[in-house]
Enzyme design. Structure first.
Site, PDB file in Angstrom:
ATOM      1  N   SER A 138       0.832  -1.208   0.000  1.00 38.60           N
ATOM      2  CA  SER A 138       0.000   0.000   0.000  1.00 38.60           C
ATOM      3  C   SER A 138       0.864   1.255   0.000  1.00 38.60           C
ATOM      4  CB  SER A 138      -0.882   0.028   1.256  1.00 38.60           C
ATOM      5  OG  SER A 138      -1.703  -1.100   1.304  1.00 38.60           O
TER       6      SER A 138
ATOM      7  N   HIS B 266      -2.114  -3.078  -6.828  1.00 32.12           N
ATOM      8  CA  HIS B 266      -2.641  -2.774  -5.491  1.00 32.12           C
ATOM      9  C   HIS B 266      -4.151  -3.000  -5.443  1.00 32.12           C
ATOM     10  CE1 HIS B 266      -3.733   0.256  -2.218  1.00 32.12           C
ATOM     11  NE2 HIS B 266      -3.169  -0.765  -1.629  1.00 32.12           N
TER      12      HIS B 266
ATOM     13  N   GLU C 215      -5.202  -0.557  -8.418  1.00 32.69           N
ATOM     14  CA  GLU C 215      -4.205   0.388  -8.923  1.00 32.69           C
ATOM     15  C   GLU C 215      -3.032  -0.387  -9.536  1.00 32.69           C
ATOM     16  OE1 GLU C 215      -4.493   4.346  -6.227  1.00 32.69           O
ATOM     17  OE2 GLU C 215      -3.824   2.579  -5.148  1.00 32.69           O
TER      18      GLU C 215
ATOM     19  N   ASN D  53      -5.547   5.707  -1.815  1.00 36.54           N
ATOM     20  CA  ASN D  53      -5.361   5.798  -0.364  1.00 36.54           C
ATOM     21  C   ASN D  53      -5.056   7.224   0.070  1.00 36.54           C
ATOM     22  OD1 ASN D  53      -6.008   3.344   0.630  1.00 36.54           O
ATOM     23  ND2 ASN D  53      -3.950   2.499   0.529  1.00 36.54           N
TER      24      ASN D  53
HETATM   25  N1  NAD Z   1      -5.416  -5.232   4.701  1.00 37.47           N
HETATM   26  C1  NAD Z   1      -5.762  -4.352   3.745  1.00 37.47           C
HETATM   27  O1  NAD Z   1      -6.841  -3.759   3.764  1.00 37.47           O
HETATM   28  C2  NAD Z   1      -4.807  -4.114   2.566  1.00 37.47           C
HETATM   29  C3  NAD Z   1      -5.293  -3.457   1.427  1.00 37.47           C
HETATM   30  C4  NAD Z   1      -4.433  -3.270   0.326  1.00 37.47           C
HETATM   31  C5  NAD Z   1      -3.118  -3.699   0.401  1.00 37.47           C
HETATM   32  N2  NAD Z   1      -2.659  -4.305   1.534  1.00 37.47           N
HETATM   33  C6  NAD Z   1      -1.271  -4.765   1.549  1.00 37.47           C
HETATM   34  O2  NAD Z   1      -1.257  -6.157   1.261  1.00 37.47           O
HETATM   35  C7  NAD Z   1      -0.160  -6.783   1.943  1.00 37.47           C
HETATM   36  C8  NAD Z   1      -0.677  -7.928   2.788  1.00 37.47           C
HETATM   37  O3  NAD Z   1      -1.618  -7.426   3.704  1.00 37.47           O
HETATM   38  P1  NAD Z   1      -2.663  -8.389   4.461  1.00 37.47           P
HETATM   39  O4  NAD Z   1      -3.646  -7.482   5.107  1.00 37.47           O
HETATM   40  O5  NAD Z   1      -3.120  -9.479   3.548  1.00 37.47           O
HETATM   41  O6  NAD Z   1      -1.707  -9.040   5.580  1.00 37.47           O
HETATM   42  P2  NAD Z   1      -1.947 -10.349   6.458  1.00 37.47           P
HETATM   43  O7  NAD Z   1      -1.243 -10.102   7.740  1.00 37.47           O
HETATM   44  O8  NAD Z   1      -3.393 -10.739   6.490  1.00 37.47           O
HETATM   45  O9  NAD Z   1      -1.163 -11.505   5.640  1.00 37.47           O
HETATM   46  C9  NAD Z   1       0.207 -11.495   5.412  1.00 37.47           C
HETATM   47  C10 NAD Z   1       0.654 -12.935   5.217  1.00 37.47           C
HETATM   48  O10 NAD Z   1       2.017 -12.932   4.764  1.00 37.47           O
HETATM   49  C11 NAD Z   1       2.642 -14.086   5.310  1.00 37.47           C
HETATM   50  N3  NAD Z   1       4.103 -13.929   5.243  1.00 37.47           N
HETATM   51  C12 NAD Z   1       4.887 -13.089   5.979  1.00 37.47           C
HETATM   52  N4  NAD Z   1       6.173 -13.225   5.603  1.00 37.47           N
HETATM   53  C13 NAD Z   1       6.220 -14.166   4.629  1.00 37.47           C
HETATM   54  C14 NAD Z   1       7.253 -14.737   3.845  1.00 37.47           C
HETATM   55  N5  NAD Z   1       8.526 -14.365   4.015  1.00 37.47           N
HETATM   56  N6  NAD Z   1       6.934 -15.672   2.920  1.00 37.47           N
HETATM   57  C15 NAD Z   1       5.649 -16.075   2.765  1.00 37.47           C
HETATM   58  N7  NAD Z   1       4.609 -15.561   3.481  1.00 37.47           N
HETATM   59  C16 NAD Z   1       4.894 -14.619   4.393  1.00 37.47           C
HETATM   60  C17 NAD Z   1       2.089 -14.181   6.722  1.00 37.47           C
HETATM   61  O11 NAD Z   1       2.244 -15.470   7.268  1.00 37.47           O
HETATM   62  C18 NAD Z   1       0.629 -13.785   6.502  1.00 37.47           C
HETATM   63  O12 NAD Z   1      -0.198 -14.923   6.304  1.00 37.47           O
HETATM   64  C19 NAD Z   1       0.543  -5.670   2.725  1.00 37.47           C
HETATM   65  O13 NAD Z   1       1.596  -5.167   1.956  1.00 37.47           O
HETATM   66  C20 NAD Z   1      -0.564  -4.628   2.885  1.00 37.47           C
HETATM   67  O14 NAD Z   1      -0.045  -3.315   3.044  1.00 37.47           O
HETATM   68  C21 NAD Z   1      -3.482  -4.552   2.610  1.00 37.47           C
END
Ligand code: NAD
Length: 291
Positions: free
Chosen positions: A118, A139, A151, A190
């Protein structure tokens, strides 16, 4: 390039949703996570969500066909012949950099490497690899199966061909691509959303309006399905706080300075729906508790 096989690193909230929309569009999706429980949880959530979409008549295929396109992989070997890799792990620069380095070593030279970050600049992830021109931001918004905007973010080195392939991929999964021509933190959507969230929190801090009145007003006046506090609880207060901190650190624009109240609530572990308390309180089934 036509994208048929997608490898997803990180099977949390976003990664699971990304695998689901790829499978629904007829692509093969491989889910990876360092935590086995996360991939299992993702598969259960996807099965539930696909079932709901079929029930509502929004998906024509049967559940087994869609779920049959999703596989699990414990290492990165199966990324070697993917057309596209989407990274969706924690928002941590060092963790993401290491993943891009590892992917660069195993993937075929024309595999597109995308991040769902993000706020982290795509250029920083690109330069870790030997082929920064193939690194792009894709994104998605939460919840991925429902939100239609995606995006597509250009780093300084991202090639036009890779941007076009990413745009085509977003259309293929039935979403609307929004081109972002420079990888500024927060990208386009965002930045717009967070400014109104910050203003809503500041109005609350000054006692000008309540959480519930501000949300109701925004829903009723602007036709948004959720108010800023309801959206904040769904996204996670920590996620928004992290986004604001990253944008402020790079821009020094006071409009993005995280409000004190948001910071305090994050420190107190009041992160929104996922912890049962944020701006509102939720019961164990995730329903809002009134009063
Ligand atoms: N939550 C939101 O609303 C949202 C929206 C848009 C973008 N994002 C972005 O998406 C990304 C993920 O966010 P999320 O909310 O899904 O997080 P989340 O915490 O739900 O999931 C992240 C996952 O990554 C895994 N992980 C961590 N390190 C790892 C590695 N080295 N190899 C493999 N797996 C690994 C973890 O075990 C976990 O299951 C982030 O960059 C976040 O900024 C989130």
């Amino acid at each position: 390039m036509t994208i048929e096989k997608v490898f997803i690193v990180g099977s949390g909230l976003m990664g699971g949703g990304i695998a689901q929309v790829c499978a629904q569009a007829g692509m093969s999706a491989i889910l990876n996570d360092e935590n086995k429980a996360a991939t299992e949880k993702a598969l259960n959530t996807i099965a539930w969500s696909v079932g709901k979409l079929i029930e509502k008549g929004k998906l024509k295929e049967d559940k087994a066909t869609v779920l049959g396109r999703i596989q699990i992989a414990s290492g990165f070997e199966r990324a070697s012949d993917a057309d596209l890799v989407v990274e969706a792990v924690f928002e941590n620069l060092d963790v993401k950099k290491q993943i891009f380095k590892n992917l660069d070593a195993v993937c075929k030279p024309d595999t597109i490497l995308a991040s769902n970050t993000s706020a982290i600049p795509i250029t920083e992830l690109g330069v870790i690899t030997g082929h920064p021109e193939r690194v792009v931001g894709i994104h998605f918004f939460n919840p991925v199966p429902m939100m239609r905007a995606v995006e597509v973010v250009k780093g300084i080195c991202t090639s036009e061909a890779v941007m076009n392939s990413a745009v085509e991929f977003v259309r293929k999964i039935g979403k609307s691509p929004i081109r972002v021509e420079s990888d500024i933190p927060g990208f386009i959507l965002n930045r717009i959303n967070l400014v109104s969230y910050v203003e809503a929190i500041r109005l609350l801090e000054r006692g000008i309006g309540t959480v519930s009145d501000i949300d109701t007003g925004v829903r009723m006046a602007f036709g948004r399905p959720m108010g800023p506090f309801e959206t904040g609880d769904m996204v996670g207060l920590d996620v928004s706080y992290g986004g604001l901190t990253a944008i402020y650190a790079e821009s020094h624009d006071p409009g993005f300075l995280p409000p004190q109240l948001l910071k305090r609530k994050v420190k107190a572990g009041q992160l929104g729906r996922k912890t049962g308390k944020g701006w509102y309180q939720y019961d164990n089934d995730g329903n809002k508790v009134e009063g």
